[in-house]
Design a protein around this motif. Structure first.
Motif, PDB file in Angstrom:
ATOM      1  N   ALA A 110       7.184  83.119 -55.639  1.00  0.00           N
ATOM      2  CA  ALA A 110       8.485  82.480 -55.453  1.00  0.00           C
ATOM      3  C   ALA A 110       8.562  81.817 -54.086  1.00  0.00           C
ATOM      4  O   ALA A 110       7.881  82.220 -53.133  1.00  0.00           O
ATOM      5  N   SER A 111       9.371  80.789 -53.991  1.00  0.00           N
ATOM      6  CA  SER A 111       9.628  80.155 -52.704  1.00  0.00           C
ATOM      7  C   SER A 111      10.595  81.020 -51.903  1.00  0.00           C
ATOM      8  O   SER A 111      11.177  81.971 -52.436  1.00  0.00           O
ATOM      9  N   PHE A 115      20.356  80.727 -51.972  1.00  0.00           N
ATOM     10  CA  PHE A 115      21.479  81.125 -52.835  1.00  0.00           C
ATOM     11  C   PHE A 115      21.056  81.178 -54.301  1.00  0.00           C
ATOM     12  O   PHE A 115      21.340  82.141 -55.016  1.00  0.00           O
ATOM     13  N   ASN A 116      20.365  80.122 -54.747  1.00  0.00           N
ATOM     14  CA  ASN A 116      19.894  80.116 -56.134  1.00  0.00           C
ATOM     15  C   ASN A 116      18.914  81.248 -56.398  1.00  0.00           C
ATOM     16  O   ASN A 116      18.957  81.903 -57.440  1.00  0.00           O
ATOM     17  N   GLY A 117      17.999  81.443 -55.462  1.00  0.00           N
ATOM     18  CA  GLY A 117      17.003  82.492 -55.631  1.00  0.00           C
ATOM     19  C   GLY A 117      17.622  83.863 -55.747  1.00  0.00           C
ATOM     20  O   GLY A 117      17.135  84.726 -56.484  1.00  0.00           O
ATOM     21  N   MET A 118      18.733  84.077 -55.041  1.00  0.00           N
ATOM     22  CA  MET A 118      19.392  85.378 -55.063  1.00  0.00           C
ATOM     23  C   MET A 118      20.135  85.599 -56.381  1.00  0.00           C
ATOM     24  O   MET A 118      19.950  86.619 -57.044  1.00  0.00           O
ATOM     25  N   TYR A 122      15.311  84.077 -58.853  1.00  0.00           N
ATOM     26  CA  TYR A 122      14.059  83.347 -58.696  1.00  0.00           C
ATOM     27  C   TYR A 122      13.110  84.065 -57.736  1.00  0.00           C
ATOM     28  O   TYR A 122      11.894  83.911 -57.824  1.00  0.00           O
ATOM     29  N   TYR A 123      13.678  84.825 -56.810  1.00  0.00           N
ATOM     30  CA  TYR A 123      12.833  85.494 -55.821  1.00  0.00           C
ATOM     31  C   TYR A 123      11.955  86.580 -56.454  1.00  0.00           C
ATOM     32  O   TYR A 123      10.996  87.063 -55.828  1.00  0.00           O
ATOM     33  N   LEU A 124      12.258  86.970 -57.694  1.00  0.00           N
ATOM     34  CA  LEU A 124      11.458  87.986 -58.383  1.00  0.00           C
ATOM     35  C   LEU A 124      10.294  87.386 -59.151  1.00  0.00           C
ATOM     36  O   LEU A 124       9.478  88.127 -59.702  1.00  0.00           O
TER      37      LEU A 124
END
Length: 557
Positions: A110-111, A115-118, A122-124
């Motif tokens: 993940a990048s 905010f979107n990742g959280m 996406y962070y997973l």
């Protein structure tokens, strides 16, 4: 002095205009009632512009950011090289987009979380089949189009590249909110005795319905295509005979496939220490036959090939099971391009009503998506609007000691709808144009609704001043008639009311430049324009209809 002022007033162009227009409306009760009916029809028609989808609704507008994100999903068994191939093809296209200054590619991981990742998790993301591309644009002042318009413009090319490589690529914009899993989220539930595979099959059906809904893009679900995984099954009898433990076999395969950190190397020219990893070369660990030639050292010192210690079996991997409120659930997600999410959800709800899912299965669109928050926010703002109207009415009743006068003073508040809704329709008709085939709409958002609520306290002031002046004119020593008092009061207050309205409208112009709060500014401008113009006629007409047959000294209530 008073007679001189009255003479000058009646000779002015404002008085003549107001006498001609308002005087004709209150010449007879029939004309006055007809005018009220026309205004009521205009109010209903304006309100129906939102219901009939003529004015698009959305919780929050698109912000104008200097960045954009592409989320890449490949089939589960894809290699890093295949995912990287897609990212490189996308990068070659992005290099031709004038507004793009640079981009960063992340393959297999993940990048950095934003905010979107959280909120969208996406962070997973990790694995050889996933990737992300972070895109940076030139400064806002150096480009003509906003980031949302650029996203619309490049969408078709991005989709063409994704289809070429059998990839699912989503264009993700950085939203001002709300924190949702995606714009459109369908939660599919089934009977307790149904298998999760059956639930996923129903999810595939819902996914196809998403794809066939106008304006719905980037459709995906939380399942993955079936793929096989390799399992090395140890022949324990042979392992015991050769004195090789299961731990030794597992350790050998782990080092060969994943590698093992042996230490770090410090070099003066490097800012960070370099890791020393022991791992089998890729060309040797990519084939089963090569892996089976690996040798494991037994307790006797003998090197035993893995092929003699067991065999590799291919197994179907299991899907990840998702639960919500102790119930198994399958998710289908999507976004919209050139269309309001509200309209897309309504179309989907109609589709599910006309073609329901099999018995025992249900779908909910108001869970983790934008729909539920949109409904809740507009509902709460509507209740806040009603509460504000009630409090204004109570305060005016206390001040005037009348039940009818406050109602007349507050007529200007609902008249704002006659300006706001047609105003947004006019904006979409005259000042928007499609971007590469996708409509680029101006939405009526929650900030616009907040503007409507704020207008309630502003526009009612005109009604208070106008009614107060009418009352003072009627109680003057010369005792003018009701018609004369209405015309004189309106003509006297016309210019100050227009100047006050113009000042408020021009003060809101600067807010138009903000992409998020522009809706509030447009509500101010259109609402003040319409309510000011109409209230100068509707309030005197309503006052005339209520008080035409009442003696002057009698309370209006």
């Amino acid at each position: 002095m008073h007679l001189l002022y009255e003479f000058r007033l009646k000779q002015s162009g404002v008085y003549k205009f107001y006498h001609k227009t308002l005087g004709s409306l209150i010449a007879t009760p029939g004309r006055a009632w007809f005018f009220v009916l026309v205004i009521f029809i205009a109010f209903i028609g304006s309100a129906l512009l939102a219901v009939t989808r003529t004015v698009p609704l959305k919780l929050l507008p698109f912000d104008n950011k200097n960045e954009l994100q592409l989320v890449i999903d490949m089939p589960k068994n894809s290699t890093l090289e295949q995912t990287d191939q897609v990212a490189r093809a996308l990068g070659q296209f992005l290099a031709t987009v004038d507004e793009v200054t640079d981009y960063e590619t992340y393959i297999g991981q993940a990048s950095p979380m934003d905010f979107n990742g959280m909120v969208r998790h996406y962070y997973l993301r990790s694995g050889s089949n996933v990737g992300e591309i972070r895109i940076n644009f030139v400064a806002k002042k150096e480009r003509k189009q906003q980031s949302h318009q650029i996203a619309l413009r490049i969408r078709k090319q991005i989709e063409a590249i994704a289809n070429k490589y059998n990839a699912n690529v989503k264009i993700v914009e950085s939203p001002p909110g709300p924190p949702v899993l995606d714009t459109l989220v369908a939660e599919i539930y089934g009977p307790e005795d149904a298998s999760y595979t059956e639930l996923l099959n129903i999810g595939k059906n819902v996914r196809e319905r998403f794809k066939h809904t106008q304006g719905v893009v980037d459709v995906d679900d939380y399942s993955y295509a079936p793929y096989q995984r390799l399992l090395f099954k140890i022949d324990r009898e042979k392992a015991a005979l050769t004195q090789v433990s299961s731990q030794q076999i597992a350790q050998t395969l782990k080092i060969a496939l994943s590698g093992q950190l042996l230490g770090t190397l410090h070099i003066p020219s490097e800012r960070q220490a370099l890791e020393i990893i022991l791992q089998l070369p890729r060309e040797q660990r990519s084939y089963i036959t090569q892996l089976l030639t690996l040798r494991v050292k037994s307790k006797t010192g003998e090197l035993v090939p893995l092929a003699e210690l067991g065999q590799i079996k291919e197994l179907d991997d299991e899907q990840t099971l998702y639960h919500k409120n102790l119930r198994r659930v399958a998710y289908v997600i999507g976004d919209t391009a050139g269309r309001s999410p509200v309209e897309a959800v309504i179309d989907l709800l109609d589709d599910f009503n006309d073609h329901p899912l099999p018995e025992g299965y249900s779908v909910e669109l108001g869970g983790e998506g934008e729909w539920k928050i949109t409904v809740d926010v507009f509902r709460d703002l509507g209740l806040a609007f009603a509460a504000a109207l009630l409090m204004i009415y109570v305060l005016l009743v206390v001040q005037t000691g009348s039940l009818s006068l406050p109602a007349i003073m507050m007529i200007a508040i609902p008249l704002t709808v006659i300006g706001i809704m047609p105003g947004f329709w006019l904006l979409n008709t005259l000042f928007t144009s499609p971007v590469d085939g996708y409509p680029d709409q101006i939405f009526f958002t929650a900030t616009a609704m907040i503007g409507m609520i704020a207008l309630a306290g502003i526009v009612v002031r005109n009604g208070i001043i106008l009614i107060d002046f009418i009352e003072k004119t009627r109680h003057r020593e010369d005792r003018p008639s009701l018609t004369e008092a209405l015309i004189e009061a309106g003509a006297t207050r016309l210019r100050p009311i227009l100047l006050t309205a113009a000042a408020a409208m021009f003060g809101a112009v600067v807010i138009i430049l903000d992409p998020v709060f522009s809706g509030l500014a447009w509500s101010f401008i259109f609402g003040i324009f319409a309510s000011t113009g109409f209230s100068l006629f509707v309030i005197p007409v309503a006052y005339y209809l209520i008080n035409r047959n009442k003696p002057l000294d009698k309370p209006s209530a």
